[in-house]
Scaffold this motif. Sequence first.
Motif, mmCIF file in Angstrom:
data_model
loop_
_atom_site.group_PDB
_atom_site.id
_atom_site.type_symbol
_atom_site.label_atom_id
_atom_site.label_comp_id
_atom_site.label_asym_id
_atom_site.label_seq_id
_atom_site.Cartn_x
_atom_site.Cartn_y
_atom_site.Cartn_z
ATOM 1 N N LEU A 1 0.850 -1.194 0.000
ATOM 2 C CA LEU A 1 0.000 0.000 0.000
ATOM 3 C C LEU A 1 0.887 1.246 0.000
ATOM 4 C CD1 LEU A 1 -2.775 1.356 0.194
ATOM 5 C CD2 LEU A 1 -2.648 1.085 2.691
ATOM 6 N N LEU A 2 0.826 2.004 -1.066
ATOM 7 C CA LEU A 2 1.618 3.225 -1.211
ATOM 8 C C LEU A 2 0.719 4.438 -1.010
ATOM 9 C CD1 LEU A 2 3.708 2.264 -4.388
ATOM 10 C CD2 LEU A 2 4.334 1.980 -1.989
ATOM 11 N N GLU A 3 0.762 5.009 0.170
ATOM 12 C CA GLU A 3 -0.039 6.187 0.480
ATOM 13 C C GLU A 3 0.808 7.440 0.328
ATOM 14 O OE1 GLU A 3 -3.260 5.808 3.650
ATOM 15 O OE2 GLU A 3 -1.747 4.398 4.368
ATOM 16 N N ARG A 4 1.087 7.792 -0.878
ATOM 17 C CA ARG A 4 1.899 8.967 -1.152
ATOM 18 C C ARG A 4 1.689 9.377 -2.596
ATOM 19 N NH1 ARG A 4 6.182 7.247 -4.297
ATOM 20 N NH2 ARG A 4 6.816 5.058 -4.099
ATOM 21 N N HIS A 5 2.179 10.557 -2.897
ATOM 22 C CA HIS A 5 2.139 10.990 -4.283
ATOM 23 C C HIS A 5 3.172 10.203 -5.079
ATOM 24 C CE1 HIS A 5 2.028 13.432 -7.874
ATOM 25 N NE2 HIS A 5 3.332 13.651 -7.765
ATOM 26 N N VAL A 6 2.719 9.539 -6.113
ATOM 27 C CA VAL A 6 3.604 8.765 -6.989
ATOM 28 C C VAL A 6 3.797 9.556 -8.272
ATOM 29 C CG1 VAL A 6 3.885 6.617 -8.261
ATOM 30 C CG2 VAL A 6 2.819 6.584 -5.998
ATOM 31 N N PRO A 7 5.018 9.969 -8.566
ATOM 32 C CA PRO A 7 5.244 10.782 -9.774
ATOM 33 C C PRO A 7 4.895 10.003 -11.033
ATOM 34 C CG PRO A 7 7.323 10.092 -8.790
ATOM 35 C CD PRO A 7 6.263 9.730 -7.814
ATOM 36 N N PRO A 8 4.605 10.703 -12.117
ATOM 37 C CA PRO A 8 4.159 10.026 -13.345
ATOM 38 C C PRO A 8 5.104 8.943 -13.824
ATOM 39 C CG PRO A 8 3.791 12.389 -13.528
ATOM 40 C CD PRO A 8 4.560 12.173 -12.253
ATOM 41 N N TYR A 9 6.417 9.187 -13.800
ATOM 42 C CA TYR A 9 7.345 8.184 -14.318
ATOM 43 C C TYR A 9 7.268 6.900 -13.504
ATOM 44 C CZ TYR A 9 10.757 8.728 -10.526
ATOM 45 O OH TYR A 9 11.385 8.718 -9.300
ATOM 46 N N GLU A 10 7.071 7.019 -12.186
ATOM 47 C CA GLU A 10 6.996 5.827 -11.335
ATOM 48 C C GLU A 10 5.668 5.095 -11.541
ATOM 49 O OE1 GLU A 10 7.687 4.498 -6.666
ATOM 50 O OE2 GLU A 10 7.482 6.625 -7.182
ATOM 51 N N ARG A 11 4.583 5.857 -11.705
ATOM 52 C CA ARG A 11 3.289 5.224 -11.968
ATOM 53 C C ARG A 11 3.334 4.446 -13.278
ATOM 54 N NH1 ARG A 11 0.471 9.404 -12.633
ATOM 55 N NH2 ARG A 11 -0.333 9.227 -14.752
ATOM 56 N N ILE A 12 3.982 5.015 -14.287
ATOM 57 C CA ILE A 12 4.120 4.327 -15.581
ATOM 58 C C ILE A 12 4.947 3.053 -15.421
ATOM 59 C CG2 ILE A 12 5.196 4.544 -17.859
ATOM 60 C CD1 ILE A 12 4.282 7.483 -17.832
ATOM 61 N N ALA A 13 5.945 3.094 -14.576
ATOM 62 C CA ALA A 13 6.755 1.898 -14.320
ATOM 63 C C ALA A 13 5.918 0.792 -13.689
ATOM 64 C CB ALA A 13 7.937 2.259 -13.420
ATOM 65 N N PHE A 14 5.056 1.156 -12.754
ATOM 66 C CA PHE A 14 4.178 0.151 -12.138
ATOM 67 C C PHE A 14 3.206 -0.422 -13.168
ATOM 68 C CE2 PHE A 14 5.319 1.936 -7.909
ATOM 69 C CZ PHE A 14 5.522 0.735 -7.228
ATOM 70 N N TYR A 15 2.652 0.444 -14.027
ATOM 71 C CA TYR A 15 1.778 -0.051 -15.083
ATOM 72 C C TYR A 15 2.499 -1.096 -15.941
ATOM 73 C CZ TYR A 15 -1.720 3.716 -14.504
ATOM 74 O OH TYR A 15 -2.686 4.564 -14.047
ATOM 75 N N THR A 16 3.748 -0.819 -16.252
ATOM 76 C CA THR A 16 4.491 -1.653 -17.182
ATOM 77 C C THR A 16 4.762 -3.048 -16.612
ATOM 78 O OG1 THR A 16 5.544 0.336 -18.079
ATOM 79 C CG2 THR A 16 6.576 -1.765 -18.598
ATOM 80 N N VAL A 17 5.026 -3.143 -15.318
ATOM 81 C CA VAL A 17 5.387 -4.447 -14.738
ATOM 82 C C VAL A 17 4.165 -5.231 -14.259
ATOM 83 C CG1 VAL A 17 7.628 -3.547 -14.024
ATOM 84 C CG2 VAL A 17 5.717 -3.520 -12.398
ATOM 85 N N ARG B 1 1.463 -0.976 -21.184
ATOM 86 C CA ARG B 1 1.775 -2.386 -21.491
ATOM 87 C C ARG B 1 2.145 -2.557 -22.959
ATOM 88 N NH1 ARG B 1 3.058 -6.242 -18.002
ATOM 89 N NH2 ARG B 1 1.937 -7.837 -19.185
ATOM 90 N N GLU B 2 1.540 -1.739 -23.822
ATOM 91 C CA GLU B 2 1.891 -1.789 -25.240
ATOM 92 C C GLU B 2 3.298 -1.247 -25.460
ATOM 93 O OE1 GLU B 2 1.386 -2.138 -29.502
ATOM 94 O OE2 GLU B 2 0.206 -2.948 -27.832
ATOM 95 N N GLY B 3 3.567 -0.060 -24.919
ATOM 96 C CA GLY B 3 4.877 0.551 -25.135
ATOM 97 C C GLY B 3 5.983 -0.120 -24.360
ATOM 98 N N GLY B 4 5.665 -0.616 -23.165
ATOM 99 C CA GLY B 4 6.686 -1.240 -22.338
ATOM 100 C C GLY B 4 7.231 -2.525 -22.930
ATOM 101 N N SER B 5 6.473 -3.147 -23.832
ATOM 102 C CA SER B 5 6.934 -4.400 -24.438
ATOM 103 C C SER B 5 8.176 -4.203 -25.287
ATOM 104 C CB SER B 5 5.807 -4.995 -25.310
ATOM 105 O OG SER B 5 4.642 -5.200 -24.546
ATOM 106 N N TYR B 6 8.398 -2.970 -25.762
ATOM 107 C CA TYR B 6 9.534 -2.717 -26.639
ATOM 108 C C TYR B 6 10.800 -2.325 -25.881
ATOM 109 C CZ TYR B 6 6.342 -2.923 -30.593
ATOM 110 O OH TYR B 6 5.430 -3.343 -31.543
ATOM 111 N N LEU B 7 10.667 -2.138 -24.580
ATOM 112 C CA LEU B 7 11.858 -1.751 -23.828
ATOM 113 C C LEU B 7 12.928 -2.833 -23.865
ATOM 114 C CD1 LEU B 7 10.276 0.029 -20.734
ATOM 115 C CD2 LEU B 7 11.244 1.051 -22.795
ATOM 116 N N ASP B 8 12.480 -4.066 -23.776
ATOM 117 C CA ASP B 8 13.443 -5.169 -23.827
ATOM 118 C C ASP B 8 14.077 -5.271 -25.213
ATOM 119 O OD1 ASP B 8 13.070 -5.875 -21.202
ATOM 120 O OD2 ASP B 8 11.474 -7.312 -21.644
ATOM 121 N N VAL B 9 13.313 -4.872 -26.255
ATOM 122 C CA VAL B 9 13.869 -4.870 -27.609
ATOM 123 C C VAL B 9 14.968 -3.826 -27.706
ATOM 124 C CG1 VAL B 9 13.354 -4.516 -30.052
ATOM 125 C CG2 VAL B 9 11.689 -5.673 -28.575
ATOM 126 N N VAL B 10 14.673 -2.633 -27.186
ATOM 127 C CA VAL B 10 15.660 -1.553 -27.204
ATOM 128 C C VAL B 10 16.899 -1.941 -26.411
ATOM 129 C CG1 VAL B 10 16.092 0.841 -26.557
ATOM 130 C CG2 VAL B 10 13.878 0.197 -27.520
#
Length: 885
Positions: free
Chosen positions: A432-448, A472-481
């Motif tokens: 449980l994360l009760e804090r402001h999560v910056p956009p980049y971190e929220r996107i990281a959680f979405y991706t995993v 999830r669509e964009g994060g799939s290419y990170l491993d390719v990069v």
Amino acid sequence: MASKSYSNLLDLMGDTTLSAETRMGGMTTRCVRVGGMTRVATSPPGICSESRDDDNRSSTQQEGSVSTDASVLSEESRMLIVAHMLPLHTKPGPDSNSWSFEWDRASPLWQLKDGLPEEMEVIYVGCLKVEVDESEQDEVAATLLENFNCVAAFLPKDLRTRFYHGFCKQMLWPLFHYLLPLSPNHGGRFNRLDWQAYVSVNKIFADKVMEVISPDDDYVWVHDYHLMVLPTFLRKRFNKVKLGFFLHSPFPSSEIYRTLPVRDEILRALLNADLIGFHTFDYARHFLSCCSRMLGLEYESKRGYIGLEYYGRIVGIKIMPVGIHMGQFAASLKLPDTRWRIRELQEQFKGKTVLLGVDDMDIFKGIGLKFLALEEMLRQHPEWKGKVVMVQIANPARGKGKDVEEAQNEARTLAQRINQEFGDEKYKPVVLLERHVPPYERIAFYTVAECCVVTAVRDGMNLMPYEYIACREGGSYLDVVAGKIPEAQVVKKSMLIVSEFIGCSPSLSGAIRVNPWNIEMVAEAMYNAITMKETEQQLRHEKHYKYISTHDVAYWARSFMLDLERTCRDHTRRRCYGIGFGLGFRVVALDPSFKKLRTELIVAAYKKSSSRAILLDYDGTMMPTSHKESPSPEVLSLLNTLCNDPKNVVFIVSGRPRSKLSEWFSPCKKLGLAAEHGFFYRWQSVSEWDRHSATERDMPVMSFEWKLVAEPVMQLYTESTDGSYIEDKESALVWHHRFADPDFGSWQAKEMQNHLESVLANEPVTVKSGAQIVEVTPQGVSKGVVVEKLLLMMEREHGTLADMVLCVGDDRSDEDMFESIEALMNDAPSAEVFACTVGQKPSKAKYYLDDTVEVIKMLQGLASASDPSTAPSLPHFTDIASLHI
């Protein structure tokens, strides 16, 4: 008149220092020094500076967005976006005497510009998210206007508290999310002072809009429940303002909404907009039901567009869920901070399946229900202990109060209990994360995350599932990069569990939809999601991604803008005037050829004429429909005065039975009566009643055996529709549902009309619907037919048509009269014809009067101009029945 010169706002600016600009992480930050500094005058052209345009406009039009090339807007058009909060981040500058501003690029208000034409200037009106000292407000407002095209509204602290934390968050927000104020601890009880603060703030916003609007060219787009009465203030100032409103929250059913003490005021205020937008059909349906039940307004659907006729204006209803900005998520995934956080999370949750929730901390998000479902799943499927993790990002609450504290305590207690029962030192099932999560971190959680879970018990839209799909669509290419896997082996998959009660649920057809109150159902959905075959996850992901990539925020804005432009297209050609006071104000819009019947105009024609036909409906014309049925002594005296003028032929043309009309108008000896829409008629009280079309010598008596078929059908619907009844006339059967439930009555009426048309298909009758009635009448019977017959009989007697005809009615059946008179009197171009409807509404009549009071005043004017000195002598119509129409 306010114009584009901004002169009144620029007066605030005087001299101002040039803003210092710095680049921080790709964002432009400007600081303005306030207080004690020399200021430089700013001219209006500076408002359109190239540097600010770059900030105002999103980088590029994303793939799948609606193109703006086909815009039908004028080059002078601007868009005024009005919302509670400006799409800006505000923080103190380097020293205590300055502020730093930057665009909030995550705000849909900023993103929607991608859907507007490139040449369209966008101006924002709203509040800042911080308090600005009164001594600094003028300079801050000037800087925001100059550098960001933002008009700031500054609210006193006590007013803002009553407005936002009072009426908005304690009254509207709970009610729109189906929480009734059953007690002071559950939702907010209505507070008149909070309501007055709400109205006052909306008035302040209206004043701010008026400072910058060019009403002939600009469009205004108001957002969300904070500003629901703003349309009234703007419409009152500019009758033809082009105004749209979009509600980002749910709209409750009429059973819930009707508990609001100021329900009518808010509905009427919203109807002062030209276009009202909702996320889903359910929300729009609830709004339309409220308009029907509380205001008596019925909507029409034509060629895919839904509209409400409101005092001559057509208010459009738009159903379109908002989307996300695809380009922002694609760009954010490439940021070094995002990639670093993704790798860190992948290492942290290695070997585990991650379920993700991202919600605001409030009682409607169902965070506790989500935790209970996870607990149930781990009990039912203990083999998943140590293999599944629920990460719940709880954004800080936007409101405050006991409800928020209860939601926080419940989430913490459940998380602790589940971790104690199923976790250990190395494994925590709930994070449980009760804090402001910056956009980049929220996107990281979405991706995993393997699955995204939304269990809100009521929510307006909730874009979190869309954001998850995009990541999830964009994060799939990170491993390719990174060179870990070849592009051909990229697997794009995702799983969604969404509540039935959120706005995005209908558009996510591949998601597992759940009732969040059913804990076992949600637990089973979690298990099915994490055990689903990979190919099935891929198919669902592809379906979702195709939708969100083609229905992004630009598509939403473009679609709303086109509908707003279409709805406002007739503004310039219509005549508009305002009526009513306060929040009851509304604008009456009339066709240029549709005019109010002035008493002096018709009296002048009346005095010049020598042969007059005065044809009057009864209910809703001579007497209000809500009044007692019989005419008043004043009305009878007025009719007698008109009948005593030898130049007049006066008729009451009504749908009432002849027995009633004979009884009511027995004092009017020279008054003509047409009963049951003209099936029976007589010229004066001593005359015999004649029937439609023929006498008994010309053709057999008309058979009414069809009543034996129709009446049992009507009786069947009457027994099942409380408040309905049957009126048995001599020539017709009428089913009334005026006192029934509005929705059910209308539905039953449509069903019964279809039923009657089927069983009476071979009978010489017509089945038609009217104002809360369904009527079965003989074929060829209408007010239009009998009026035409009366006028032709006058022509036969005098050798020419009447040189003045006055015809007044109020409902659909009277339109037949207007049409027949206009067609017949074309043969007498010198005759004065006054076809007049009661009430401002679309009509075949060329004139209108507002109500029965004005009808009586007009007739009094004619009576005063009458000449009763000559002995009355009505024409001798001796051969009425020989005339067949």
